[in-house]
Motif scaffolding. Structure first.
Motif, PDB file in Angstrom:
ATOM      1  N   UNK B 327       0.847  -1.206   0.000  1.00  0.00           N
ATOM      2  CA  UNK B 327       0.000   0.000   0.000  1.00  0.00           C
ATOM      3  C   UNK B 327       0.878   1.251   0.000  1.00  0.00           C
ATOM      4  N   UNK B 328       1.942   1.176   0.759  1.00  0.00           N
ATOM      5  CA  UNK B 328       2.820   2.342   0.909  1.00  0.00           C
ATOM      6  C   UNK B 328       3.629   2.604  -0.357  1.00  0.00           C
ATOM      7  N   UNK B 329       4.230   1.544  -0.919  1.00  0.00           N
ATOM      8  CA  UNK B 329       5.164   1.734  -2.043  1.00  0.00           C
ATOM      9  C   UNK B 329       4.518   1.576  -3.413  1.00  0.00           C
ATOM     10  N   UNK B 330       3.386   0.922  -3.482  1.00  0.00           N
ATOM     11  CA  UNK B 330       2.772   0.673  -4.787  1.00  0.00           C
ATOM     12  C   UNK B 330       3.333  -0.578  -5.440  1.00  0.00           C
ATOM     13  N   UNK B 331       2.810  -0.905  -6.606  1.00  0.00           N
ATOM     14  CA  UNK B 331       3.125  -2.193  -7.232  1.00  0.00           C
ATOM     15  C   UNK B 331       4.455  -2.215  -7.974  1.00  0.00           C
ATOM     16  N   UNK B 332       4.974  -1.067  -8.357  1.00  0.00           N
ATOM     17  CA  UNK B 332       6.285  -1.070  -9.019  1.00  0.00           C
ATOM     18  C   UNK B 332       7.376  -1.156  -7.963  1.00  0.00           C
ATOM     19  N   UNK B 333       7.332  -2.209  -7.227  1.00  0.00           N
ATOM     20  CA  UNK B 333       8.178  -2.423  -6.052  1.00  0.00           C
ATOM     21  C   UNK B 333       8.526  -3.895  -5.993  1.00  0.00           C
ATOM     22  N   UNK B 334       9.718  -4.184  -5.504  1.00  0.00           N
ATOM     23  CA  UNK B 334      10.048  -5.575  -5.208  1.00  0.00           C
ATOM     24  C   UNK B 334      10.350  -5.659  -3.721  1.00  0.00           C
ATOM     25  N   UNK B 335       9.618  -6.505  -3.015  1.00  0.00           N
ATOM     26  CA  UNK B 335       9.912  -6.701  -1.590  1.00  0.00           C
ATOM     27  C   UNK B 335      11.104  -7.653  -1.465  1.00  0.00           C
ATOM     28  N   UNK B 336      11.872  -7.463  -0.404  1.00  0.00           N
ATOM     29  CA  UNK B 336      12.992  -8.370  -0.118  1.00  0.00           C
ATOM     30  C   UNK B 336      12.845  -8.837   1.319  1.00  0.00           C
ATOM     31  N   UNK B 337      12.447 -10.070   1.469  1.00  0.00           N
ATOM     32  CA  UNK B 337      12.279 -10.645   2.805  1.00  0.00           C
ATOM     33  C   UNK B 337      13.171 -11.877   2.896  1.00  0.00           C
ATOM     34  N   UNK B 338      14.083 -11.873   3.856  1.00  0.00           N
ATOM     35  CA  UNK B 338      15.024 -12.977   3.975  1.00  0.00           C
ATOM     36  C   UNK B 338      14.870 -13.716   5.292  1.00  0.00           C
ATOM     37  N   UNK B 339      15.417 -13.116   6.342  1.00  0.00           N
ATOM     38  CA  UNK B 339      15.442 -13.763   7.653  1.00  0.00           C
ATOM     39  C   UNK B 339      14.071 -14.200   8.123  1.00  0.00           C
ATOM     40  N   UNK B 340      13.057 -13.392   7.823  1.00  0.00           N
ATOM     41  CA  UNK B 340      11.717 -13.701   8.304  1.00  0.00           C
ATOM     42  C   UNK B 340      11.095 -14.906   7.589  1.00  0.00           C
ATOM     43  N   UNK B 341      11.689 -15.312   6.478  1.00  0.00           N
ATOM     44  CA  UNK B 341      11.302 -16.599   5.880  1.00  0.00           C
ATOM     45  C   UNK B 341      12.124 -17.730   6.494  1.00  0.00           C
ATOM     46  N   UNK B 342      13.421 -17.448   6.658  1.00  0.00           N
ATOM     47  CA  UNK B 342      14.341 -18.509   7.088  1.00  0.00           C
ATOM     48  C   UNK B 342      14.042 -19.023   8.488  1.00  0.00           C
ATOM     49  N   UNK B 343      13.413 -18.187   9.326  1.00  0.00           N
ATOM     50  CA  UNK B 343      13.097 -18.671  10.674  1.00  0.00           C
ATOM     51  C   UNK B 343      12.114 -19.839  10.634  1.00  0.00           C
ATOM     52  N   UNK B 344      11.484 -20.060   9.487  1.00  0.00           N
ATOM     53  CA  UNK B 344      10.559 -21.192   9.368  1.00  0.00           C
ATOM     54  C   UNK B 344      11.307 -22.519   9.315  1.00  0.00           C
ATOM     55  N   UNK B 345      12.636 -22.453   9.082  1.00  0.00           N
ATOM     56  CA  UNK B 345      13.461 -23.671   9.030  1.00  0.00           C
ATOM     57  C   UNK B 345      12.872 -24.751   8.106  1.00  0.00           C
ATOM     58  N   UNK B 346      12.358 -25.833   8.649  1.00  0.00           N
ATOM     59  CA  UNK B 346      11.896 -26.948   7.826  1.00  0.00           C
ATOM     60  C   UNK B 346      10.624 -26.618   7.043  1.00  0.00           C
ATOM     61  N   UNK B 347       9.949 -25.562   7.481  1.00  0.00           N
ATOM     62  CA  UNK B 347       8.720 -25.169   6.777  1.00  0.00           C
ATOM     63  C   UNK B 347       8.994 -24.012   5.810  1.00  0.00           C
ATOM     64  N   UNK B 348      10.231 -23.936   5.323  1.00  0.00           N
ATOM     65  CA  UNK B 348      10.623 -22.811   4.472  1.00  0.00           C
ATOM     66  C   UNK B 348       9.772 -22.727   3.206  1.00  0.00           C
ATOM     67  N   UNK B 349       9.513 -23.863   2.592  1.00  0.00           N
ATOM     68  CA  UNK B 349       8.744 -23.860   1.348  1.00  0.00           C
ATOM     69  C   UNK B 349       7.353 -23.269   1.577  1.00  0.00           C
ATOM     70  N   UNK B 350       6.701 -23.706   2.635  1.00  0.00           N
ATOM     71  CA  UNK B 350       5.334 -23.255   2.902  1.00  0.00           C
ATOM     72  C   UNK B 350       5.320 -21.750   3.221  1.00  0.00           C
ATOM     73  N   UNK B 351       6.271 -21.346   4.051  1.00  0.00           N
ATOM     74  CA  UNK B 351       6.279 -19.940   4.432  1.00  0.00           C
ATOM     75  C   UNK B 351       6.594 -19.049   3.220  1.00  0.00           C
TER      76      UNK B 351
END
Lengths: 371, 371
Positions: B327-351
């Motif tokens: 909402x803040x940046x609009x659609x011409x944006x690429x999000x970069x999320x790393x650590x907050x996915x990796x904390x899922x460990x074995x559930x990385x694919x699902x997260x």
């Protein structure tokens, strides 16, 4: 397991400093929450560690962080990334020191010539050294070469391009280097005194290499480089590819959150600067005397097997201050006075001779700090 | 006579700001007292000029300085020298803006691919884009490649090396690039969705070129580069030599006295970044929302003939914030999320699938800011 230690000043309230320091250690190594790491070796051997936290003022702490040498890959860009990559973006953090194991010192190698090498080049084994700059940019090559000859006739040790002079239309690099190199050669024939002309090497890596070759072909022995403008890794490549040059480092673009003492005194030395220009106290810039003294000391003091780097105080320096400055810095110093000579205009030769005589005269009376 | 305008914030008392501004104009052009200049052309066409001084707060002024384009020589290192060389050493000065004539914009050229090029690469013409990072450094290549495959199977658009992963013993560059490129290719065969793997290109210029060739040979189309680590001029050479890569710029080592909006939003774009990573508000870093919005706007807004650069907010971002951020940046944006996915460990694919679905889902509801 080898570790290096990086030291930071962090501004934080007392109850938050420990968390902040640990966050910095993560940011500068694995860059993710510990909860995301399942690998024991990474936890044991890769994650950086807070080694010490010490209050230095109200709300300001000195924090030592141990960083695994392995993570630097022994490469300059990645080394800088590990000691001050992401955390350079934290406005409450300054990088103030590094303590490196001998393996890393050997890897980067430091100055190839150092103070002794520069002294040998200009045939000045003991006294303080003199340097000056041809300026302003915008002058045509013949005017710059004339100025260079005048400085050389007056007996200055190193005459450098102003760091704003590169390859603009008014004075093309290839033409200027030949003309100024001829000027110092002719002056040496006339006076018997050797002066080194130091052209300013700048540009993208490809351009830099081409210009370095031109300078070498012209017989240049000393070059001026601003490592933070061309990039520290490009500086490292240049020193490795052209080890015969003595490198005079310029601080341009070096402002920020790395302490000047560390950047100009220590890191430039680590990466190969034989002499380091820095902004002197009481001139156009604001470093306090203690910081200048520490910077000069970092450049010259014993550091593993690295040769000492010649400190070159500069920036709005006045002829009247020669004795004060040499008392302060000692004889293993090169003064850099530019504008304060050039204001003499038609009397440039006489004023420059006065500068040279003052520095030489000081040598006979004072005792310097030798490294 | 063409001039560019550089804008600074200067801290000074009201009675000193005019002198300070004029001193800066001299410092950033001729670097000597006017009294030392006898050449009329230099005075008329080379000396920089104070164009405007405006108070923006108590003791703080916005100062516009006109700098002769001629002095930049059309080269990136010298351009940076002219806009923020010596005055980077003045602690009371920040560089906040540049206004460049079309000739300089054309000279540096900007992104070769831009937002449209990146969208085409990952086959995503309209929705916001997703990216993530393989981390932490210290993992062996097979673990990183496995992680890369998982991210790709989940449908992330760009999977990049962590910017701390270069060529350390645990994972050599040449080996990792081949393994990860194979991982995204296999995932694409399985899912039909194209994911780009972006290896981290770092090193001295010679090493950088060798690694770029390895990456190109492996079929890599997107690379991660930290321009302030490798040096802006080296970045310019790289973009010129390898124009087929889309460049994802990382802000590491970019802290200091150049405003983030200018450095990461505008200068990185000028020198060829197709996407620019910056530290988002409310994460591990401290940029306020208005600064982040201005940075994204600088990257995307019309600027001469330069292609728009994709803004990539990053740094401690949480999956829960996807809708808020888009909402803040609009659609011409690429999000970069790393650590907050990796904390899922074995559930990385699902997260990671959840991340991809959230971003894709948002696209169907919100209206973005298009450049």
């Amino acid at each position: 397991m080898a570790w290096l230690t990086a030291t930071y000043l962090i501004d934080a309230p007392a109850d938050l400093i420990e968390a902040r320091a640990h966050a910095l250690a993560l940011e500068q190594s694995v860059e993710c929450p510990l909860a995301a790491i399942g690998d024991e070796r990474v936890l044991d051997e890769i994650v950086a560690r807070v080694a010490a936290i010490e209050a230095v003022a109200e709300g300001r702490y000195r924090v030592d962080v141990d960083i695994a040498v392995e993570t630097t890959g022994g490469e300059p860009a990645q080394f800088m990334n590990m000691i001050f990559g992401n955390c350079s973006l934290w406005e409450d953090v300054r990088l103030t020191g590094v303590d490196l194991p001998p393996s890393l010192l050997a890897k980067f190698g430091g100055p190839r010539h150092g103070i002794a090498g520069i002294r040998a080049l200009v045939d000045a084994p003991e006294r303080a050294l003199t340097s000056t700059a041809m300026k302003p940019q915008g002058l045509p090559t013949d005017a710059l070469a004339r100025m260079c000859r005048t400085f050389a006739l007056a007996g200055v040790d190193i005459v450098k391009d102003d760091h704003g002079i590169v390859d603009q239309p008014a004075s093309r690099f290839a033409e200027r280097v030949v003309a100024c190199q001829r000027a110092v050669a002719e002056a040496a024939q006339a006076t018997g005194k050797r002066t080194a002309y130091a052209p300013n090497l700048s540009g993208t890596p490809r351009v830099l290499r081409a210009r370095a070759q031109i300078a070498r072909d012209a017989g240049v022995q000393v070059v001026l480089v601003a490592p933070m403008l061309i990039g520290l890794p490009a500086f490292v490549d240049l020193v490795a590819e052209f080890p015969d040059f003595a490198y005079l480092a310029h601080p341009s673009a070096g402002g920020g959150r790395i302490a000047p003492e560390l950047l100009f005194g220590r890191l430039f030395r680590l990466f190969g600067a034989d002499a380091t220009i820095f902004t002197n106290y009481g001139g156009r810039f604001s470093y306090p005397p203690a910081e200048c003294a520490a910077l000069a000391e970092s450049a010259r003091a014993p550091w593993g097997n690295l040769r000492p780097t010649l400190p070159v105080p500069a920036g709005g320096m006045l002829l009247d201050r020669v004795d004060e400055l040499l008392d302060f810095y000692g004889l293993d110093t090169m003064l850099l006075i530019g504008g304060n000579l050039l204001i003499a205009r038609d009397a440039l030769l006489e004023r420059t001779r006065e500068y040279v005589a003052k520095v030489a005269g000081h040598g006979s009376a004072a005792v310097g700090i030798h490294a």
